[in-house]
Design a protein around this motif. Structure first.
Motif, PDB file in Angstrom:
ATOM      1  N   MET A 160       0.843  -1.193   0.000  1.00 13.63           N
ATOM      2  CA  MET A 160       0.000   0.000   0.000  1.00 13.63           C
ATOM      3  C   MET A 160       0.886   1.253   0.000  1.00 13.63           C
ATOM      4  O   MET A 160       0.594   2.247  -0.662  1.00 13.63           O
ATOM      5  CB  MET A 160      -0.916  -0.008   1.228  1.00 13.63           C
ATOM      6  N   GLN A 161       2.005   1.168   0.760  1.00 12.88           N
ATOM      7  CA  GLN A 161       2.919   2.293   0.824  1.00 12.88           C
ATOM      8  C   GLN A 161       3.518   2.569  -0.566  1.00 12.88           C
ATOM      9  O   GLN A 161       3.675   3.712  -0.973  1.00 12.88           O
ATOM     10  CB  GLN A 161       4.037   1.987   1.841  1.00 12.88           C
ATOM     11  N   SER A 162       3.829   1.488  -1.294  1.00 17.98           N
ATOM     12  CA  SER A 162       4.342   1.662  -2.662  1.00 17.98           C
ATOM     13  C   SER A 162       3.280   2.322  -3.542  1.00 17.98           C
ATOM     14  O   SER A 162       3.586   3.204  -4.352  1.00 17.98           O
ATOM     15  CB  SER A 162       4.703   0.310  -3.276  1.00 17.98           C
ATOM     16  N   LEU A 163       2.019   1.917  -3.355  1.00 12.87           N
ATOM     17  CA  LEU A 163       0.948   2.535  -4.159  1.00 12.87           C
ATOM     18  C   LEU A 163       0.802   4.018  -3.807  1.00 12.87           C
ATOM     19  O   LEU A 163       0.526   4.852  -4.673  1.00 12.87           O
ATOM     20  CB  LEU A 163      -0.381   1.802  -3.935  1.00 12.87           C
ATOM     21  N   ILE A 164       1.012   4.342  -2.527  1.00 11.97           N
ATOM     22  CA  ILE A 164       0.907   5.748  -2.111  1.00 11.97           C
ATOM     23  C   ILE A 164       2.051   6.561  -2.747  1.00 11.97           C
ATOM     24  O   ILE A 164       1.842   7.680  -3.236  1.00 11.97           O
ATOM     25  CB  ILE A 164       0.894   5.868  -0.565  1.00 11.97           C
ATOM     26  N   GLN A 165       3.239   5.977  -2.764  1.00 12.41           N
ATOM     27  CA  GLN A 165       4.370   6.651  -3.443  1.00 12.41           C
ATOM     28  C   GLN A 165       4.017   6.897  -4.905  1.00 12.41           C
ATOM     29  O   GLN A 165       4.209   7.991  -5.440  1.00 12.41           O
ATOM     30  CB  GLN A 165       5.624   5.761  -3.385  1.00 12.41           C
ATOM     31  N   LEU A 166       3.491   5.860  -5.533  1.00 12.83           N
ATOM     32  CA  LEU A 166       3.147   5.953  -6.957  1.00 12.83           C
ATOM     33  C   LEU A 166       2.079   7.012  -7.196  1.00 12.83           C
ATOM     34  O   LEU A 166       2.169   7.827  -8.126  1.00 12.83           O
ATOM     35  CB  LEU A 166       2.664   4.573  -7.433  1.00 12.83           C
ATOM     36  N   ARG A 167       1.091   7.041  -6.320  1.00 13.11           N
ATOM     37  CA  ARG A 167      -0.018   7.994  -6.453  1.00 13.11           C
ATOM     38  C   ARG A 167       0.470   9.430  -6.299  1.00 13.11           C
ATOM     39  O   ARG A 167       0.072  10.326  -7.026  1.00 13.11           O
ATOM     40  CB  ARG A 167      -1.053   7.651  -5.369  1.00 13.11           C
ATOM     41  N   ASN A 168       1.395   9.640  -5.366  1.00 10.07           N
ATOM     42  CA  ASN A 168       1.811  11.015  -5.083  1.00 10.07           C
ATOM     43  C   ASN A 168       2.938  11.529  -5.969  1.00 10.07           C
ATOM     44  O   ASN A 168       3.052  12.728  -6.194  1.00 10.07           O
ATOM     45  CB  ASN A 168       2.232  11.133  -3.618  1.00 10.07           C
TER      46      ASN A 168
END
Ligand code: HEM
Length: 507
Positions: free
Chosen positions: A269-277
Motif C-alpha cells: 500500500m505504501q508503494s501505491l501511495i508513493q506511486l499515487r503522489n
C-alpha cells in the motif's frame, strides 16, 4: 404466414449457429465438437467441472499442437505445444501482449494490471515492478513472520499436547487464514487475525468473490471470455458486488489515514501511495516514505489504487493458500520426501541459530524443489490466456492466427502431460535438480512466462515457504488415506473438493 416466418427464422438461426461451430474447420484448423449454447464448456454449465478442469479435459481430448475450441459462441485456440506457447509468451509477445479480458476506462476498478492492455499495461507494469524487488519483499518479511507465528499459536491451541494424539484438521482452512492475514498485512497494511476471528470482513470477502452461485460463475466466465458482453451489464449491478465496495472503502481509509498522519509502513500500500503522489515507486528499497501531493497532481485515483490492491488480493490469496495446502498434502502422501524436507529445514535452521529469516528460508534448497513440484502438479492458475493483437503465422503448422483470436493454454493439462513430465501424477521434487532434469523446461510455467508473467513470484514463493517451515518444524503431518486429490467444480483457481484433511500432532 406466421408459421412461414418462424420456419425462415429458425432455419436462419440453425445455419448461423452451425456456422459458429464450424468456424475452425472452415479456417483450416482442427476443432473439438461443441454444442449450443455453451460450446465446449457444457461441463462447467452443468456444474460438473471448474473452468480449469474443463479446459484440461479439452487438452486431453486431442493430441494436436493447436486445436480450435468454442467458449460459448466464441471461437478460441487451445495451444498444446509448449514451444509455440513459449514463442507466444516471449519472442512474439508483440503479437500477444494483452489478455483480452474485461477492462473499461469508465470503470476504474476494472483497470488492474492483469486486465490493462497495450501501452497502459506497459506503463503501469514498469511503475509497479520496484514494489516487488527482493529488497522490498525482505522489508515485508517481518510482517509475514508475525502471521506465521499466529498460525503456530493457533495450531498449538487446537492440537492436543500429548504427542501421540493426532487431530484431523482441514489444512486448506488453515492456509487460507494464513494467506489472507499475510495479504491484509503486507499489501493493505491492516492487522487481522483470522486465526482468532474467521469472521473478520477482510477474510470473509473471499467468499463473496468465490461465491458458488450460477450468476457469479456466469459473470466470472463472461469477464474472462466475453468481455464485450460485460460492458452492456449496467454498472450498478457490477458495483453492487460487496467485494468491490469493500476494497474501495478499505483502500480509501488506509490511504487517507497515512496521507493525513504521515504514517509509513513497509507494505505494498505504501508503494501505491508513493506511486499515487509522485508518479513512481522509489527504487531505493530503504525509502518507504513520501511527500503528499495536492489532489490535482496525484497520478492515480483511489479507485485505480483499489483496482491494484483488489487484484493483489485475488491473485495472491487463492494461489498462495492452495499451493501451501497442496504441498502439505503431497508431503503427507510421500513419507520419504517429507522426511528429507524436514531434515533440510532443521539443518538449515540449525546453521542459522534456529532463526527463521528471509535468507535462511532462501537457503532451503530441498524446499525449493518441493515447491516447484507442487506448482507443477497443482498450478495456482490452471489456465493462462492471451489475445492475438496482430496476425501471426506459425511456420511449423503453416497456419495464421488472426488478430482478435483468444488464445487458451491449459497449464494443468501441460503440467500433467507425460510427454512433458514423465510420471506426471507422481510427486517427484528431484525432477527439478539441475543434473536430473527429466522434463521439458518450456512446458513448465507456474508463474506464466514472458513480460506478462506473475509480477510477484518472490512474494508468492517466500510466503508459501515460510508457511511450510512454520508448520513442519513444530508439527507432524500424516495422511488419512492414500489417494489423488479431487478438484471442486468452481473457482478460477484449483480448489480441493471437501478441503484437505490431514492428521496433525505436536512434535
Ligand atoms: C504461489 C503464488 C502465485 C502463483 C502460483 C501465481 C501465478 C500467476 C500466474 C500463472 C499469472 C499469469 C501469468 C501469465 O499470464 O503469464 C500471474 C499473474 C499475476 N500475478 Fe501471480 N501468482 C502468485 C502470487 C501472486 C501474488 C502474491 C500477487 C500479488 C501480490 C500476484 C500478482 C499477480 C499479478 C499482478 C499478475 C498479472 C501480471 C501482469 O499482467 O502484468 N501473484 N500470477
Amino acid at each position: 404466414m406466421l408459421t412461414f416466418l418462424l420456419v425462415i427464422f429458425l432455419t436462419g438461426l440453425y445455419f448461423y449457429i452451425k456456422s459458429i461451430y464450424t468456424y475452425w474447420p472452415r479456417n483450416g484448423f482442427d476443432d473439438i465438437d461443441a454444442t449450443f449454447p455453451f460450446g465446449n464448456l457444457d461441463s462447467v454449465r452443468k456444474g460438473l467441472k471448474s473452468f480449469g478442469c474443463a479446459i484440461q479435459d479439452l487438452y486431453n481430448a486431442t493430441s494436436s499442437p493447436i486445436v480450435g475450441i468454442y467458449l460459448f459462441f466464441r471461437p478460441a485456440l487451445l495451444i498444446r505445444d509448449s514451444e509455440i506457447v513459449k514463442n507466444i509468451f516471449t519472442k512474439d509477445f508483440n503479437n500477444f501482449h494483452d489478455r483480452g479480458i474485461y477492462v473499461d476506462e469508465n470503470d476504474q476498478l476494472s483497470e488492474s494490471l492483469f486486465a490493462l492492455e497495450g501501452t497502459k499495461w506497459k506503463a503501469l507494469r514498469s511503475k509497479l515492478a520496484p514494489s516487488f524487488s527482493s529488497g522490498k519483499i525482505k522489508g515485508m518479511f517481518l510482517a509475514s513472520e508475525m502471521v506465521g507465528k499466529q498460525m503456530e499459536i493457533y495450531l498449538n491451541s487446537i492440537i492436543p499436547d500429548d504427542k501421540n494424539e493426532k487431530k484431523v484438521i482441514d489444512v486448506k482452512d488453515v492456509t487460507y487464514r494464513y494467506a489472507a492475514d499475510i495479504i491484509a498485512s503486507t499489501i493493505f497494511g491492516i492487522e487481522t487475525n483470522s486465526f482468532k476471528d474467521k469472521t473478520n470482513e477482510f477474510f470473509m470477502i473471499k467468499d463473496k468473490i468465490n461465491e458458488n452461485t450460477f450468476f457469479n460463475k456466469l459473470l466470472g466466465m463472461a469477464l474472462f471470455l466475453c468481455p464485450q458482453i460485460v460492458k452492456f451489464i449496467p454498472k450498478f449491478i457490477i458495483n453492487s458486488n460487496p467485494a468491490r465496495k469493500f476494497m474501495v472503502k478499505i483502500v480509501k481509509e488506509t490511504i487517507d489515514f497515512r496521507e493525513k498522519n504521515n504514517f509509513v509502513r513497509k507494505d505494498l500500500m505504501q508503494s501505491l501511495i508513493q506511486l499515487r503522489n509522485t508518479g513512481k515507486i522509489n527504487i531505493d528499497d530503504n525509502i518507504w516514505d513520501v511527500e503528499t501531493a495536492a489532489e490535482n497532481l496525484k497520478s492515480m485515483t483511489i479507485e485505480q489504487c483499489a483496482a491494484q490492491a483488489f487484484l493483489f488480493y485475488i491473485a495472491g490469496l487463492e494461489t498462495s493458500a492452495s499451493t501451501l495446502a497442496f504441498l502439505l498434502y503431497e508431503l503427507a502422501q510421500n513419507e520419504e520426501i517429507y522426511l528429507k524436507l524436514e531434515k533440510n529445514i532443521n539443518e538449515t535452521l540449525e546453521k542459522h541459530n534456529g532463526q527463521i529469516t528471509y535468507d535462511s528460508i532462501q537457503e532451503m534448497s530441498y524446499l525449493e524443489l518441493c515447491i516447484n513440484e507442487t506448482m507443477r502438479k497443482y498450478p495456482g492458475l490452471p489456465v493462462l490466456n492471451r489475445i492475438c493483437t496482430e496476425d501471426y503465422k506459425i511456420e511449423t503448422e503453416n497456419v495464421i492466427i488472426k488478430k482478435g483470436t483468444p488464445i487458451i493454454i491449459s497449464l494443468l493439462g501441460m503440467h500433467r502431460d507425460e510427454t512433458y513430465f514423465p510420471e506426471p501424477l507422481k510427486f517427484l521434487p528431484e525432477r527439478f535438480l539441475e543434473d536430473q532434469k527429466n522434463y521439458n523446461e518450456s512446458a513448465y510455467m507456474p508463474f506464466g512466462d514472458g513480460p506478462r508473467h506473475c509480477i510477484a513470484i518472490r512474494l508468492g514463493k517466500i510466503n508459501v515457504k515460510l508457511g511450510a517451515v512454520m508448520i513442519l518444524r513444530k508439527f507432524n503431518i500424516e495422511a488419512i488415506e492414500k489417494k489423488e486429490i479431487e478438484f471442486d467444480n468452481y473457482s478460477v483457481a484449483l480448489m480441493p473438493k471437501g478441503g484437505i484433511n490431514l492428521k496433525l500432532s505436536k512434535k
